[in-house]
Design a protein around this motif. Structure first.
Motif, PDB file in Angstrom:
ATOM      1  N   SER A 157       0.823  -1.202   0.000  1.00 13.05           N
ATOM      2  CA  SER A 157       0.000   0.000   0.000  1.00 13.05           C
ATOM      3  C   SER A 157       0.855   1.249   0.000  1.00 13.05           C
ATOM      4  N   GLY A 158       1.943   1.220   0.736  1.00  3.92           N
ATOM      5  CA  GLY A 158       2.845   2.360   0.779  1.00  3.92           C
ATOM      6  C   GLY A 158       3.492   2.604  -0.560  1.00  3.92           C
ATOM      7  N   ASP A 159       3.860   1.515  -1.265  1.00  3.25           N
ATOM      8  CA  ASP A 159       4.474   1.661  -2.577  1.00  3.25           C
ATOM      9  C   ASP A 159       3.515   2.321  -3.548  1.00  3.25           C
ATOM     10  N   GLN A 160       2.230   1.937  -3.490  1.00  5.04           N
ATOM     11  CA  GLN A 160       1.255   2.518  -4.396  1.00  5.04           C
ATOM     12  C   GLN A 160       1.079   4.009  -4.118  1.00  5.04           C
ATOM     13  N   GLU A 161       1.028   4.379  -2.866  1.00  2.00           N
ATOM     14  CA  GLU A 161       0.851   5.780  -2.537  1.00  2.00           C
ATOM     15  C   GLU A 161       2.064   6.611  -2.934  1.00  2.00           C
ATOM     16  N   ALA A 162       3.238   5.976  -2.986  1.00  2.39           N
ATOM     17  CA  ALA A 162       4.456   6.716  -3.293  1.00  2.39           C
ATOM     18  C   ALA A 162       4.649   6.939  -4.786  1.00  2.39           C
ATOM     19  N   THR A 163       3.805   6.310  -5.640  1.00  5.31           N
ATOM     20  CA  THR A 163       3.944   6.479  -7.078  1.00  5.31           C
ATOM     21  C   THR A 163       3.688   7.937  -7.446  1.00  5.31           C
ATOM     22  N   PRO A 164       4.664   8.625  -8.036  1.00  6.34           N
ATOM     23  CA  PRO A 164       4.493  10.053  -8.320  1.00  6.34           C
ATOM     24  C   PRO A 164       3.478  10.287  -9.432  1.00  6.34           C
ATOM     25  N   ALA A 165       2.745  11.382  -9.330  1.00  8.28           N
ATOM     26  CA  ALA A 165       1.788  11.762 -10.363  1.00  8.28           C
ATOM     27  C   ALA A 165       2.541  12.280 -11.584  1.00  8.28           C
ATOM     28  N   ASN A 166       1.861  12.214 -12.749  1.00  8.92           N
ATOM     29  CA  ASN A 166       2.459  12.725 -13.976  1.00  8.92           C
ATOM     30  C   ASN A 166       2.431  14.245 -13.948  1.00  8.92           C
ATOM     31  N   THR A 167       3.597  14.863 -13.904  1.00  4.72           N
ATOM     32  CA  THR A 167       3.672  16.319 -13.841  1.00  4.72           C
ATOM     33  C   THR A 167       4.277  16.914 -15.103  1.00  4.72           C
ATOM     34  N   THR A 168       4.281  16.151 -16.197  1.00  2.00           N
ATOM     35  CA  THR A 168       4.801  16.656 -17.466  1.00  2.00           C
ATOM     36  C   THR A 168       3.814  17.663 -18.042  1.00  2.00           C
ATOM     37  N   SER A 169       4.277  18.873 -18.296  1.00  2.00           N
ATOM     38  CA  SER A 169       3.379  19.906 -18.809  1.00  2.00           C
ATOM     39  C   SER A 169       4.083  20.728 -19.886  1.00  2.00           C
ATOM     40  N   LEU A 170       3.278  21.479 -20.625  1.00  2.00           N
ATOM     41  CA  LEU A 170       3.771  22.331 -21.708  1.00  2.00           C
ATOM     42  C   LEU A 170       3.205  23.729 -21.491  1.00  2.00           C
ATOM     43  N   GLU A 171       4.087  24.716 -21.429  1.00  2.00           N
ATOM     44  CA  GLU A 171       3.681  26.108 -21.223  1.00  2.00           C
ATOM     45  C   GLU A 171       4.075  26.926 -22.445  1.00  2.00           C
ATOM     46  N   LEU A 172       3.096  27.488 -23.124  1.00  2.00           N
ATOM     47  CA  LEU A 172       3.322  28.314 -24.310  1.00  2.00           C
ATOM     48  C   LEU A 172       3.163  29.781 -23.936  1.00  2.00           C
ATOM     49  N   THR A 173       4.156  30.588 -24.269  1.00  2.00           N
ATOM     50  CA  THR A 173       4.076  32.029 -24.044  1.00  2.00           C
ATOM     51  C   THR A 173       3.876  32.718 -25.388  1.00  2.00           C
ATOM     52  N   LEU A 174       2.779  33.458 -25.536  1.00  2.00           N
ATOM     53  CA  LEU A 174       2.429  34.084 -26.802  1.00  2.00           C
ATOM     54  C   LEU A 174       3.104  35.443 -26.937  1.00  2.00           C
ATOM     55  N   LYS A 175       3.732  35.659 -28.105  1.00  2.00           N
ATOM     56  CA  LYS A 175       4.409  36.925 -28.359  1.00  2.00           C
ATOM     57  C   LYS A 175       4.006  37.474 -29.721  1.00  2.00           C
ATOM     58  N   ASP A 176       4.036  38.811 -29.833  1.00  2.00           N
ATOM     59  CA  ASP A 176       3.694  39.426 -31.108  1.00  2.00           C
ATOM     60  C   ASP A 176       4.928  39.547 -31.993  1.00  2.00           C
ATOM     61  N   GLU A 177       4.769  40.242 -33.129  1.00  2.00           N
ATOM     62  CA  GLU A 177       5.867  40.337 -34.097  1.00  2.00           C
ATOM     63  C   GLU A 177       7.082  41.078 -33.547  1.00  2.00           C
ATOM     64  N   ASP A 178       6.874  41.902 -32.537  1.00  2.00           N
ATOM     65  CA  ASP A 178       7.983  42.660 -31.945  1.00  2.00           C
ATOM     66  C   ASP A 178       8.579  41.989 -30.716  1.00  2.00           C
ATOM     67  N   GLY A 179       8.110  40.781 -30.403  1.00  2.00           N
ATOM     68  CA  GLY A 179       8.647  40.057 -29.264  1.00  2.00           C
ATOM     69  C   GLY A 179       7.996  40.393 -27.935  1.00  2.00           C
ATOM     70  N   ASN A 180       6.915  41.173 -27.971  1.00  2.00           N
ATOM     71  CA  ASN A 180       6.209  41.531 -26.735  1.00  2.00           C
ATOM     72  C   ASN A 180       5.192  40.450 -26.383  1.00  2.00           C
ATOM     73  N   ILE A 181       5.043  40.154 -25.104  1.00  2.00           N
ATOM     74  CA  ILE A 181       4.070  39.160 -24.661  1.00  2.00           C
ATOM     75  C   ILE A 181       2.661  39.693 -24.892  1.00  2.00           C
ATOM     76  N   ILE A 182       1.808  38.866 -25.485  1.00  2.00           N
ATOM     77  CA  ILE A 182       0.428  39.259 -25.764  1.00  2.00           C
ATOM     78  C   ILE A 182      -0.419  38.965 -24.531  1.00  2.00           C
ATOM     79  N   THR A 183      -1.007  39.991 -23.961  1.00  2.00           N
ATOM     80  CA  THR A 183      -1.720  39.832 -22.686  1.00  2.00           C
ATOM     81  C   THR A 183      -3.194  40.240 -22.802  1.00  2.00           C
ATOM     82  N   ASN A 184      -3.793  40.093 -23.991  1.00  2.00           N
ATOM     83  CA  ASN A 184      -5.170  40.542 -24.160  1.00  2.00           C
ATOM     84  C   ASN A 184      -6.210  39.472 -23.819  1.00  2.00           C
TER      85      ASN A 184
END
Length: 206
Positions: free
Chosen positions: A19-46
């Motif tokens: 039971s302890g081994d099962q609880e110790a199994t780590p969750a999947n934390t693989t993620s992808l973060e996309l940062t949107l930028k305009d043609e001038d390299g500024n972050i788009i925050t609209n």
């Protein structure tokens, strides 16, 4: 009796360990973060940006087999997908009349497992190009090269078609391939542009 109690103690210890081994199994934390930028390299925050995710470039090309629902940008111009696998993904990002179709659509390598993989995604403005064959050349056939990549085959007869998501300063090359009434036509139209989201009409050849 003592042997039975000892056996039960061993079994209980094994069950607790499992039971302890099962609880110790780590969750999947693989993620992808996309940062949107305009043609001038500024972050788009609209807060208008959203992205859809795909597992193959063919699915991306034909907008099919989307992975989950579209994800939306936060106030910092970031879009995050969680619970992913350590593989390559492809994304379509739109923000008003801007998109990433001619910029960043994937990572060079598979995602790194159990971490946040961060990617900057430049978005460019785009317009619609309306191609119209001139009446004097209706019987002729043409090949049309779009930004030195995609190719359109134009048959004999009247022809009007629209090409979506044209980036700024696009180039169109028109080459006559049949039904000649004079020298073969080979003409290039450079620096084609229009306001974001608008339509530009090009009559060819001229």
């Amino acid at each position: 009796m003592k042997q039975l109690l000892l056996l039960l103690s061993v079994v209980a210890a094994l069950l607790t360990s499992c039971s302890g081994d099962q609880e110790a199994t780590p969750a999947n934390t693989t993620s992808l973060e996309l940062t949107l930028k305009d043609e001038d390299g500024n972050i788009i925050t609209n807060n208008l940006g959203f992205a859809t995710l795909y597992s193959t470039v063919d699915d991306w090309s034909y907008d099919r087999n989307r992975i989950g629902e579209p994800a939306f940008a936060d106030a910092n111009g970031k879009i995050t997908f969680t619970g992913l696998s350590a593989q390559k993904y492809y994304w379509r990002v739109e923000n008003g009349c801007r998109n990433n179709y001619t910029t960043s659509i994937t990572t060079p390598l598979p995602l790194e497992a159990n971490t946040t993989n961060r990617v900057e995604v430049p978005l460019t403005t785009n317009f619609t190009l309306r191609l119209k064959k001139r009446a004097a050349y209706e019987t002729a056939t043409f090949m049309v090269y779009v930004n030195n990549s995609s190719v359109l085959t134009i048959p004999s007869g009247p022809d009007v078609r629209e090409i979506l998501n044209m980036p700024p300063h696009s180039t169109i090359r028109v080459v006559q391939t049949g039904v000649f009434t004079g020298p073969p036509i080979d003409v290039t139209y450079s620096n084609l542009d229009e306001d974001c989201g608008q339509m530009l009409t090009l009559e060819y050849p001229n």
